[in-house]
Design an enzyme around this catalytic site. Structure first.
Site, PDB file in Angstrom:
ATOM      1  N   ALA A  69       0.864  -1.179   0.000  1.00  0.00           N
ATOM      2  CA  ALA A  69       0.000   0.000   0.000  1.00  0.00           C
ATOM      3  C   ALA A  69       0.904   1.234   0.000  1.00  0.00           C
ATOM      4  O   ALA A  69       2.124   1.114   0.111  1.00  0.00           O
ATOM      5  CB  ALA A  69      -0.887  -0.028   1.228  1.00  0.00           C
ATOM      6  N   GLY A 117       0.078  -5.215   0.684  1.00  0.00           N
ATOM      7  CA  GLY A 117      -1.094  -5.156  -0.179  1.00  0.00           C
ATOM      8  C   GLY A 117      -0.877  -5.859  -1.511  1.00  0.00           C
ATOM      9  O   GLY A 117      -1.827  -6.387  -2.103  1.00  0.00           O
ATOM     10  N   GLU A 120      -1.503  -9.338  -0.924  1.00  0.00           N
ATOM     11  CA  GLU A 120      -2.941  -9.522  -0.685  1.00  0.00           C
ATOM     12  C   GLU A 120      -3.710  -9.563  -2.009  1.00  0.00           C
ATOM     13  O   GLU A 120      -4.646 -10.340  -2.169  1.00  0.00           O
ATOM     14  CB  GLU A 120      -3.452  -8.408   0.237  1.00  0.00           C
ATOM     15  CG  GLU A 120      -2.831  -8.549   1.628  1.00  0.00           C
ATOM     16  CD  GLU A 120      -3.264  -7.478   2.606  1.00  0.00           C
ATOM     17  OE1 GLU A 120      -2.832  -6.327   2.420  1.00  0.00           O
ATOM     18  OE2 GLU A 120      -4.017  -7.778   3.542  1.00  0.00           O
ATOM     19  N   GLU A 140       3.782  -5.649   7.374  1.00  0.00           N
ATOM     20  CA  GLU A 140       2.924  -4.661   8.059  1.00  0.00           C
ATOM     21  C   GLU A 140       3.222  -4.473   9.535  1.00  0.00           C
ATOM     22  O   GLU A 140       3.132  -3.356  10.061  1.00  0.00           O
ATOM     23  CB  GLU A 140       1.444  -5.043   7.896  1.00  0.00           C
ATOM     24  CG  GLU A 140       0.848  -4.721   6.540  1.00  0.00           C
ATOM     25  CD  GLU A 140       1.044  -5.835   5.517  1.00  0.00           C
ATOM     26  OE1 GLU A 140       1.912  -6.703   5.752  1.00  0.00           O
ATOM     27  OE2 GLU A 140       0.345  -5.830   4.498  1.00  0.00           O
TER      28      GLU A 140
END
Ligand code: NAD
Length: 716
Positions: A69, A117, A120, A140
């Site tokens: 992200a 992300g 993910e 994270e």
């Protein structure tokens, strides 16, 4: 082209196969910022409308797959509040769910770094093929959060609870073999075969040779273990993860709780649980601090990158004067990162010791399989020990690491300046002495800078590059460039005694000494400060630094800043030095030390120390943890503010990073400036005022008082 947006494009490749390519416009890497996520959703909806699509390969148009992200979008997240955060991630999860639910198989072709992300999104595909050049992982927790775009839901369903806990709670990157072994990817291939492998896999899925529907169903259903098995898996992980992370880093445990609560649920219910726990983690002060730290690290690297770019000079040959603790470490570090270095001392035993140390460090790496024996020999061959200046004309930079004595250093500079070329840079590794002062008497003071490494050199990331009054930009830039090449994080600071890091460390020690003078128990102070987050309390740290070194440096600082750093009492450390208790290196200081099984010094209580110091301390008195923290931290923070006022350090970012990388300031607090921000600047000033009677170290400087009055913060 079926779809073309600012981040994603979709193109038909024939046979019903679509390539969905991520290539974020105007950026060197792919990151899932809000705009890219929206674009992904638009691309998903566009593909859904195309008739006869049978399968998708997800590719990257950049050397990385997806770095994660966009961390810059996390900065206001805590202020937005938990509800808004949960709503935000649920919105993203709806988009990823729409992508996952497309009625055909999808294969991610992971060509490079694929983190957070990015992983993910890859998990929203049924299959993942990975290049041997790629790495994957969930970093994270290092930002005080955990995967919130469905990672904590899909991962345990794909690789099992135990593996998922390990991936998520440690935050470590995984190489292809580990990812394949755990089942996070389905195949690993050479980079040039990646695209064909992804295409072959999607074709097999389309042809029904691979059961992609079963793969997807697994991700939509509860975790396969029964309730008892789940309980056992989570209970044992909780103990390990909780123990490792400790109370100051709540994210790994929140991730585990989320995974446990959601394990028995289907995808959408599980995602709602993930969102709830993610919001909790994201709004902790630790997450704010750790996100700030990540951005500060980037700012620091950008600043040093700017300096390095200014230097046209190539450092082909370095030299270090002094083969002691620091000189030996500097020689090892330079050689192991590829810069040949001459190591000069006046004693041949010192040269042997320096080389032995380097040999020991390299052998350990060979044992661990990190380097080959040939690489070890090549590194050692890059260190040339000598007792004379014979080859110094070929040297581009000299790093001086002889004893911390201005007279000796000045004599060495005068001597060496005549042995080198006009353009050779001379850098001093002094820990406290002003660089402008040391430059006095030099013929070419413009070539002279400070290059302050921290002990142990191979472990500590920071190098302070100190610009003296006459140091040229070119000398500073070339030194920064070398520090980077040596694998360090350089921060350029202006000159003063102690520079940035030691200038603020000694007021902290002064706070500690005053506490002891007033009756505190040093072991109790250590306990409180370690709970605060320091890797070791001040007494233990003094033992490790060396009491004699500490006393000597405190003297230099007292001379530099007599208004506040010259104590009017004899410190406990001075008393111990008087008894030749120099700390770890002599086996005793505040504590006593004996080698453990691995030969590392192990600390134990040393009751005799209390007898030795009793003449300079008041009767034993209890201090609350808050008092202890305030009396140690206020002087340090005030001095950081003074360094900013005087422009010794250019920004709060650099101030915070220098403390974290140089002396292990608790990372979850983000640094001294972040610590004040989180407390509130006005609250900090009020706290400092409570202790004003202890002397000027406790008097909050103008910068802080002005900020408090104006309601300002250091960050944001
Ligand atoms: P040290 O005593 O371990 O080593 C000093 C070495 O310099 C000795 O081997 C000595 O023989 C040699 N030496 C003395 N005069 C010399 C000369 N004229 N030419 C060549 N070699 C000479 O000291 P150290 O701890 O490595 O510290 C060196 C410098 O680094 C000091 O300025 C110190 O303040 C600074 N420093 C030390 C630390 C630390 O934790 N030890 C950390 C940062 C900076």
């Amino acid at each position: 082209m079926l779809y073309s947006g600012p981040a994603f494009s979709a193109q038909a490749l024939g046979d019903g196969i679509v390539e969905l390519k991520f290539d974020l416009a105007g950026d060197s890497v792919n990151k899932l910022n809000q705009a890219a996520l929206k674009d992904l959703d638009a691309a998903t909806q566009a593909i859904a409308k195309v008739p006869d699509v049978k399968g998708v390969i997800l590719t990257s148009g950049k050397p990385v797959f997806i770095v994660g992200a966009d961390v810059t979008e996390f900065t206001g997240i805590s202020a937005a509040g938990g509800e808004a955060v949960a709503k935000g991630v649920l919105g993203v999860n709806q988009m990823l769910g729409r992508f996952e639910d497309l009625p055909f198989p999808k294969v991610a072709a992971i060509n490079g770094v694929c983190l957070g992300g990015g992983l993910e999104l890859a998990l929203a595909c049924e299959y993942r093929v990975m290049s041997t050049a790629a790495s994957v992982g969930f970093p994270e927790v290092k930002l005080g959060i955990f995967p919130g775009f469905g990672g904590s839901v899909r991962m345990p369903r794909v690789i099992g609870i135990d593996n998922a806990v390990e991936w998520i709670a440690t935050g470590s990157d995984k190489k292809p073999d580990a990812a394949l072994k755990d089942g996070a990817v389905d195949a690993v291939v050479a980079p040039e075969l990646l695209r064909d492998a992804a295409l072959a896999m999607v074709k097999e899925a389309i042809a029904g040779k691979l059961d992609w529907k079963a793969k997807r169903a697994e991700k939509l259903a509860p975790v396969k273990l029964n309730a008892l098995e789940q309980m056992m898996a989570f209970t044992s992980s909780m103990a390990v993860v909780g123990g490792k992370a400790g109370p100051n880093y709540p994210a790994p445990m929140l991730a585990l709780r989320s995974m446990q609560e959601s394990a028995g649920k289907g995808r959408d219910d599980a995602l709602a649980i993930e969102a709830k726990y993610f919001a909790k983690a994201a709004t902790t002060p630790q997450a704010t601090a750790l996100v700030g730290l990540f951005l500060a690290d980037q700012a620091v690297k950008k600043a040093s990158g700017g300096w390095a770019k200014k230097s046209a000079k190539e450092i082909k040959q370095a030299a270090v004067l002094g083969a002691g603790i620091m000189g030996g470490g500097i020689a090892y570090q330079s050689a192991s990162k590829g810069t040949p270095i001459i190591m000069k001392d006046i004693r041949s035993e010192a040269l042997d010791l320096g080389l032995n140390e380097a040999g020991k460090l390299l052998s350990k790496q060979v044992e661990k399989g990190k380097i080959t024996p040939e690489q070890m020999s090549a590194t050692l061959a890059r260190i040339r020990p000598t007792l004379n200046y014979g080859d110094f004309k070929e040297v581009d930079i000299i790093i001086e690491a002889v004893v911390e004595n201005p007279k000796v250093k000045k004599a060495v500079f005068a001597e060496v300046e005549g042995m080198v070329r006009d353009d050779t840079i001379i850098a001093s590794n002094t820990s406290t002495i002003s660089i402008s002062f040391l430059a006095e008497g030099l013929k070419r003071p413009q070539n002279f800078v400070g290059m302050h490494f921290f002990n142990p050199v191979h472990m500590m990331p920071l190098v302070e590059v100190i610009r003296g009054k006459q140091s040229s930009d070119e000398a500073v830039a070339a030194t920064v460039k070398l520090a980077q090449k040596m694998g360090k994080t350089p921060i350029v600071v202006n000159d003063c005694p102690g520079f940035m890091v030691n200038r603020v460390l000694f007021p902290y020690f002064a706070g500690f000494h005053m506490l002891l003078r007033d009756g505190a128990d040093f072991a109790a102070v250590d306990k409180v400060m370690e709970k605060f987050g320091w890797p070791m309390g001040p007494a233990y740290l003094m033992d490790v630094v060396g009491m004699d070194t500490g006393v000597h440096a405190a003297g230099v600082m007292a001379e530099g800043f007599p208004d506040r750093m010259k104590p009017d009492f004899q410190s406990t450390t001075e008393v111990l030095v008087g008894h030749k208790r120099y700390g770890q290196k002599t086996g005793s200081g505040y504590y006593t030390y004996a080698p453990d099984k691995k030969g590392k010094p192990k600390k134990s209580a040393y009751p005799q120390a209390y007898d030795l110091i009793k003449g300079v301390v008041a009767d034993r008195k209890e201090f609350t943890p808050d008092e202890i923290v305030a009396r140690c931290m206020v002087p340090m923070v005030n001095e950081v503010a003074r360094c900013l006022e005087e422009k010794i350090v250019a920004s709060p970012f650099e101030a915070d990073m220098s403390l974290i990388y140089g002396i292990g300031f608790p990372p979850f607090r983000g640094g001294a400036c972040r610590y004040v921000d989180q407390m509130g600047v006005a609250n900090f000033v009020a706290l400092a005022d409570q202790y004003k009677s202890l002397g000027k170290l406790y008097d909050a400087p103008k910068l802080l008082r002005d900020m408090a009055a104006a309601g300002k913060k250091f960050f944001g």
